[in-house]
Design a protein around this motif. Structure first.
Motif, PDB file in Angstrom:
ATOM      1  N   GLU A 176      -8.476  -0.315   4.094  1.00  0.00           N
ATOM      2  CA  GLU A 176      -8.540   0.493   5.308  1.00  0.00           C
ATOM      3  C   GLU A 176      -8.063   1.917   5.051  1.00  0.00           C
ATOM      4  OE1 GLU A 176      -6.536  -1.380   8.517  1.00  0.00           O
ATOM      5  OE2 GLU A 176      -7.698  -3.238   8.384  1.00  0.00           O
ATOM      6  N   CYS A 177      -7.015   2.068   4.280  1.00  0.00           N
ATOM      7  CA  CYS A 177      -6.506   3.415   3.988  1.00  0.00           C
ATOM      8  C   CYS A 177      -7.481   4.184   3.093  1.00  0.00           C
ATOM      9  CB  CYS A 177      -5.136   3.328   3.317  1.00  0.00           C
ATOM     10  SG  CYS A 177      -3.804   2.833   4.447  1.00  0.00           S
ATOM     11  N   ARG A 195       0.233   4.012   1.068  1.00  0.00           N
ATOM     12  CA  ARG A 195      -0.033   4.880   2.219  1.00  0.00           C
ATOM     13  C   ARG A 195       0.531   4.293   3.510  1.00  0.00           C
ATOM     14  NH1 ARG A 195      -5.869   7.798   3.385  1.00  0.00           N
ATOM     15  NH2 ARG A 195      -5.186   9.106   5.128  1.00  0.00           N
ATOM     16  N   CYS A 196       0.192   3.033   3.806  1.00  0.00           N
ATOM     17  CA  CYS A 196       0.668   2.423   5.054  1.00  0.00           C
ATOM     18  C   CYS A 196       1.817   1.442   4.828  1.00  0.00           C
ATOM     19  CB  CYS A 196      -0.474   1.707   5.767  1.00  0.00           C
ATOM     20  SG  CYS A 196      -1.117   0.253   4.876  1.00  0.00           S
ATOM     21  N   ALA A 199     -10.784   3.779   3.114  1.00  0.00           N
ATOM     22  CA  ALA A 199     -11.888   4.175   3.987  1.00  0.00           C
ATOM     23  C   ALA A 199     -11.494   5.349   4.867  1.00  0.00           C
ATOM     24  CB  ALA A 199     -12.319   2.990   4.843  1.00  0.00           C
ATOM     25  N   GLU A 200     -10.265   5.331   5.370  1.00  0.00           N
ATOM     26  CA  GLU A 200      -9.797   6.428   6.212  1.00  0.00           C
ATOM     27  C   GLU A 200      -9.691   7.722   5.416  1.00  0.00           C
ATOM     28  OE1 GLU A 200      -8.771   8.191   9.749  1.00  0.00           O
ATOM     29  OE2 GLU A 200      -9.415   6.108   9.412  1.00  0.00           O
ATOM     30  N   GLY A 201      -9.248   7.607   4.167  1.00  0.00           N
ATOM     31  CA  GLY A 201      -9.136   8.797   3.336  1.00  0.00           C
ATOM     32  C   GLY A 201     -10.490   9.387   2.989  1.00  0.00           C
ATOM     33  N   ASN A 202     -11.497   8.512   2.813  1.00  0.00           N
ATOM     34  CA  ASN A 202     -12.838   9.015   2.483  1.00  0.00           C
ATOM     35  C   ASN A 202     -13.444   9.818   3.620  1.00  0.00           C
ATOM     36  OD1 ASN A 202     -12.792   7.868  -0.050  1.00  0.00           O
ATOM     37  ND2 ASN A 202     -13.781   5.961   0.590  1.00  0.00           N
ATOM     38  N   LYS A 203     -13.040   9.518   4.869  1.00  0.00           N
ATOM     39  CA  LYS A 203     -13.570  10.265   6.003  1.00  0.00           C
ATOM     40  C   LYS A 203     -13.154  11.728   5.965  1.00  0.00           C
ATOM     41  CE  LYS A 203     -13.645   6.301   9.147  1.00  0.00           C
ATOM     42  NZ  LYS A 203     -13.109   5.739  10.417  1.00  0.00           N
ATOM     43  N   SER A 204     -11.997  11.989   5.412  1.00  0.00           N
ATOM     44  CA  SER A 204     -11.492  13.360   5.382  1.00  0.00           C
ATOM     45  C   SER A 204     -11.976  14.140   4.169  1.00  0.00           C
ATOM     46  CB  SER A 204      -9.955  13.354   5.399  1.00  0.00           C
ATOM     47  OG  SER A 204      -9.451  12.685   4.255  1.00  0.00           O
ATOM     48  N   CYS A 225       0.846  -1.195   0.000  1.00  0.00           N
ATOM     49  CA  CYS A 225       0.000   0.000   0.000  1.00  0.00           C
ATOM     50  C   CYS A 225       0.879   1.241   0.000  1.00  0.00           C
ATOM     51  CB  CYS A 225      -0.913  -0.014   1.232  1.00  0.00           C
ATOM     52  SG  CYS A 225      -1.869   1.508   1.469  1.00  0.00           S
ATOM     53  N   GLN A 239      -3.747   1.340  -2.893  1.00  0.00           N
ATOM     54  CA  GLN A 239      -3.934   1.466  -1.452  1.00  0.00           C
ATOM     55  C   GLN A 239      -4.775   0.306  -0.960  1.00  0.00           C
ATOM     56  OE1 GLN A 239      -5.477   5.268  -0.249  1.00  0.00           O
ATOM     57  NE2 GLN A 239      -3.766   6.425  -1.136  1.00  0.00           N
TER      58      GLN A 239
END
Length: 299
Positions: free
Chosen positions: A51-52, A30-31, A54-59, A28, A48
């Motif tokens: 999980e990364c 990102r991580c 999904a985390e990016g979509n939150k922002s 990935c 990616q």
């Protein structure tokens, strides 16, 4: 002389962090954890993991319309079509039973065929809302009843989707219902003994809102001004039309639209919630005060 051969060192093959049994050399971006083809998600550069992503979509900020309403995931004007469906369904019920109109039409105070007092003043507050979804039945002398519902449903179909798109679903629904309520309340205040049915008050509220929001967004408002002017002319010249319902809906719709359109951006959400709540409180207060007057006068 013998030569010893040292065995080559063992190397571990990386596996997917979500599927440990699957070998992979892709990580990935990102991580940097290893991911298999099933877990790869296309990114601007490389891939990616889920999980990364999904985390990016939150922002990511949800897209909003010019007036601050969330952009609907579907282009279908659900509320507009639902309101049309309800009105048509109720009209079919009216055709099957004339008692529906008698029991749910807007009337402040009246006497039924059996001599019983009925109306909002008698505690039947639901008439203020239920009358919005009723329309005149066809009469023996003509088809004004059919024309009544046809025009209202055409107007709702013509301008409802555009308003629903820019306002969002709950703001649009509040605008429609409170405009209809405003028409019923004005009729109750001016002539509590008169009766009326129809979504016309709510439709006039949409007309007023379309004009206010159109002016705010710099769009063409000439067609809606012509349509509104023509309908106001008919309102005050054709007998049998409740001008109170039309004017009350128009005023409430325009006021709510102004609150939606001109709310300060920093407090937009607060204003959009507070405006319909305050309007509802004002209308309910007017009904309570008028009911107390009607009750005293009838004693």
């Amino acid at each position: 002389m013998s030569t010893e051969h040292n065995p080559a060192p063992e190397t571990s093959v990386p596996t997917c962090y979500r599927h440990p049994g699957r070998e992979t050399y892709v990580s990935c971006t990102r991580c940097e954890r290893h991911i298999c083809p099933e877990c790869m998600r296309e990114a601007a550069v490389g891939h990616q993991c889920p999980e990364c992503v999904a985390e990016g979509n939150k922002s990511v900020r949800q897209p909003r319309t010019t007036l601050g309403a969330p952009v609907a995931t579907s282009a279908v004007p659900v509320v507009s079509y639902a309101l049309i469906g309800i009105c048509v369904a109720v009209y079919l019920i009216e055709l099957a039973s004339v008692e529906v109109v008698r029991d749910f039409m807007m009337v402040g105070i009246g006497v039924t065929a059996d001599g019983r007092l009925a109306g909002v003043a008698e505690g039947e507050w639901y008439r203020l809302f239920s009358s919005i979804f009723l329309h005149q039945r066809p009469t023996n002398g003509g088809s004004f009843g059919v024309t009544h519902i046809l025009f209202n449903m055409w107007a709702l179909w013509a301008i409802g989707p555009a308003l629903e798109q820019v306002l969002g679903r709950w703001r649009f629904l509040a605008l429609f219902l409170l405009s209809g309520l405003g028409g019923s309340v004005l009729l109750y205040l001016v002539d509590p003994g008169d009766a009326a049915v129809g979504a016309s008050g709510a439709i006039f509220g949409l007309f007023g809102a379309f004009f206010v929001i159109g002016k705010k967004m710099g769009g063409p408002v000439g067609p809606i001004v012509f349509l509104l002017g023509l309908n106001l002319l008919l309102t005050f010249t054709v007998p049998g039309i409740s001008w109170e319902g039309h004017v009350g809906g128009l005023v409430v719709g325009a006021i709510l639209a102004a609150a939606y359109a001109y709310a300060p951006e920093a407090r937009r959400q607060l204003v959009h919630v507070a405006a319909p709540v305050i309007m509802l409180v004002i209308l309910v207060t007017l009904v309570v005060v008028k009911t107390s007057q009607v009750t005293v006068n009838s004693l």
